[in-house]
Design a protein around this motif. Sequence first.
Motif, PDB file in Angstrom:
ATOM      1  N   LEU A 207      11.959  -0.695  -2.141  1.00 59.24           N
ATOM      2  CA  LEU A 207      11.407  -0.978  -0.286  1.00 59.24           C
ATOM      3  C   LEU A 207      10.182  -0.131   0.111  1.00 59.24           C
ATOM      4  O   LEU A 207       9.006  -1.835   0.544  1.00 59.24           O
ATOM      5  N   VAL A 208       9.574   0.598  -0.942  1.00 64.27           N
ATOM      6  CA  VAL A 208       8.500   0.918  -0.563  1.00 64.27           C
ATOM      7  C   VAL A 208       7.509   0.649  -1.102  1.00 64.27           C
ATOM      8  O   VAL A 208       6.520   0.749  -1.027  1.00 64.27           O
ATOM      9  N   GLY A 209       7.950   0.617  -2.308  1.00 64.22           N
ATOM     10  CA  GLY A 209       7.131  -0.051  -3.378  1.00 64.22           C
ATOM     11  C   GLY A 209       6.909  -1.413  -3.346  1.00 64.22           C
ATOM     12  O   GLY A 209       5.256  -2.094  -2.790  1.00 64.22           O
ATOM     13  N   ARG A 210       7.466  -2.105  -2.579  1.00 62.12           N
ATOM     14  CA  ARG A 210       7.653  -3.640  -2.121  1.00 62.12           C
ATOM     15  C   ARG A 210       5.760  -3.225  -0.572  1.00 62.12           C
ATOM     16  O   ARG A 210       4.965  -4.628  -1.079  1.00 62.12           O
ATOM     17  N   ALA A 211       6.079  -2.375  -0.119  1.00 65.76           N
ATOM     18  CA  ALA A 211       5.789  -2.464   1.006  1.00 65.76           C
ATOM     19  C   ALA A 211       4.036  -2.337   0.601  1.00 65.76           C
ATOM     20  O   ALA A 211       2.832  -3.121   0.630  1.00 65.76           O
ATOM     21  N   VAL A 212       4.056  -1.808  -0.269  1.00 64.99           N
ATOM     22  CA  VAL A 212       2.848  -0.681  -1.146  1.00 64.99           C
ATOM     23  C   VAL A 212       2.234  -2.025  -1.646  1.00 64.99           C
ATOM     24  O   VAL A 212       1.465  -2.237  -1.974  1.00 64.99           O
ATOM     25  N   ALA A 213       2.693  -3.201  -2.692  1.00 60.66           N
ATOM     26  CA  ALA A 213       2.583  -4.074  -3.717  1.00 60.66           C
ATOM     27  C   ALA A 213       0.980  -5.358  -2.712  1.00 60.66           C
ATOM     28  O   ALA A 213       0.145  -5.533  -2.390  1.00 60.66           O
ATOM     29  N   SER A 214       1.942  -4.510  -1.042  1.00 60.91           N
ATOM     30  CA  SER A 214       1.393  -5.921   0.002  1.00 60.91           C
ATOM     31  C   SER A 214       0.067  -5.245  -0.322  1.00 60.91           C
ATOM     32  O   SER A 214      -0.901  -5.637  -0.337  1.00 60.91           O
ATOM     33  N   VAL A 215       0.006  -4.438  -0.358  1.00 62.63           N
ATOM     34  CA  VAL A 215      -1.348  -3.375   0.217  1.00 62.63           C
ATOM     35  C   VAL A 215      -2.421  -3.642  -0.625  1.00 62.63           C
ATOM     36  O   VAL A 215      -4.029  -3.693  -0.867  1.00 62.63           O
ATOM     37  N   VAL A 216      -1.920  -3.584  -1.694  1.00 63.11           N
ATOM     38  CA  VAL A 216      -2.434  -3.389  -3.139  1.00 63.11           C
ATOM     39  C   VAL A 216      -3.208  -4.755  -3.155  1.00 63.11           C
ATOM     40  O   VAL A 216      -4.303  -3.981  -3.429  1.00 63.11           O
ATOM     41  N   ASN A 217      -2.195  -5.088  -3.202  1.00 65.81           N
ATOM     42  CA  ASN A 217      -2.966  -6.938  -3.692  1.00 65.81           C
ATOM     43  C   ASN A 217      -4.173  -7.373  -2.254  1.00 65.81           C
ATOM     44  O   ASN A 217      -5.216  -7.999  -2.566  1.00 65.81           O
ATOM     45  N   LEU A 218      -3.833  -6.845  -0.942  1.00 68.33           N
ATOM     46  CA  LEU A 218      -5.225  -7.027  -0.342  1.00 68.33           C
ATOM     47  C   LEU A 218      -6.511  -6.640   0.115  1.00 68.33           C
ATOM     48  O   LEU A 218      -7.780  -6.380  -0.180  1.00 68.33           O
ATOM     49  N   LEU A 219      -6.150  -4.823  -0.556  1.00 69.90           N
ATOM     50  CA  LEU A 219      -7.033  -3.784  -0.498  1.00 69.90           C
ATOM     51  C   LEU A 219      -7.288  -3.465  -1.150  1.00 69.90           C
ATOM     52  O   LEU A 219      -8.510  -2.643  -1.478  1.00 69.90           O
ATOM     53  N   ASP A 220      -7.150  -4.204  -3.021  1.00 65.28           N
ATOM     54  CA  ASP A 220      -7.774  -3.813  -3.788  1.00 65.28           C
ATOM     55  C   ASP A 220      -8.096  -2.013  -4.890  1.00 65.28           C
ATOM     56  O   ASP A 220      -9.247  -1.488  -5.059  1.00 65.28           O
ATOM     57  N   ILE A 221      -6.781  -1.192  -4.060  1.00 67.60           N
ATOM     58  CA  ILE A 221      -6.481   0.359  -4.109  1.00 67.60           C
ATOM     59  C   ILE A 221      -5.692   0.353  -5.809  1.00 67.60           C
ATOM     60  O   ILE A 221      -5.009  -0.581  -5.585  1.00 67.60           O
ATOM     61  N   SER A 222      -6.353   1.263  -6.139  1.00 71.58           N
ATOM     62  CA  SER A 222      -4.672   1.958  -7.903  1.00 71.58           C
ATOM     63  C   SER A 222      -3.934   3.141  -7.344  1.00 71.58           C
ATOM     64  O   SER A 222      -3.483   2.871  -7.987  1.00 71.58           O
ATOM     65  N   LEU A 223      -3.889   3.745  -6.387  1.00 76.47           N
ATOM     66  CA  LEU A 223      -3.218   4.512  -6.029  1.00 76.47           C
ATOM     67  C   LEU A 223      -3.041   5.070  -4.657  1.00 76.47           C
ATOM     68  O   LEU A 223      -3.614   4.366  -4.008  1.00 76.47           O
TER      69      LEU A 223
END
Length: 289
Positions: A207-223
Amino acid sequence: MANALAIDIGGTKLAAARVDSTGEILDHRRVPTTGADAEALFGQLEELVSPFLAEGDFEVCGVGSGGPMEADGETVSPLNIPQWRGFPLRARLMDLLGMRVAVDNDAKALALGEGWCGAAVGYRNYMAMVVSTGVGGGLVIDGQLLNGDAGNAGHIGHIIVDPEGTRCACGNRGCLEAMTSGPAITRQLGHPVEDAPVEVRRRTGQLVGRAVASVVNLLDISLTVVAGSVALGFGEVFFDAAQAELSGHCGLEFTHEAKIIPAGLGPDGPLVGAAAVGWASLGVVLLSS
């Protein structure tokens, strides 16, 4: 440079420390968060910091607190601390301490600390997360900590990861915090979170990975670096599951190498982060520009 008085305010504990200009914790104290009302809780905080005040030699006080809050922590209303609703934390601490006080969300404080002397050193774009009594996040984009209109940017705990999930304290259903925080897991299990079976640890990571994926795809962050008693306590099972879920939802060319790792500061992260809030308020540059 003198030392900073660092204060971490969470739903389970209050902590304070003397932190030097390199991020080293010189001494610290902690007490449970148990005050029956707003004034009793602030009285606990006063008792916690009193021994430090007797020693003096502080240039600034930095505070990381659960949110939400008004800009600059003028008032705080932590979801996991019902005693404080619109509590004027910054003004009360300034009156008590007689020094400059800077207040920010605890997860944003962690983001500063991790970029200053933790796992995110050298990164200009990243997120730091806390998965503990609550779930929060702080975002650094182009070397700058994001604030938002009221200082609450990065509140990843209220991304919905399961529309049919548990009702959250914010009123929504299936928020990450309602599914993965320590109290939420304890309620689901009926026993302490420390005794959670492997499948629950894995599901929490997913569930944490799923939420983080949304942020990564939105904001272009690698870490993304993750701290907190639940994440760090669940350990490798949690992080392996979180990375697998993150990778599975990051198929764009600019996101497929995104990673999620344990925060570098470990249990010291909240206090180092709080100190970082204080130093940053004095204009000290902590992050890679």
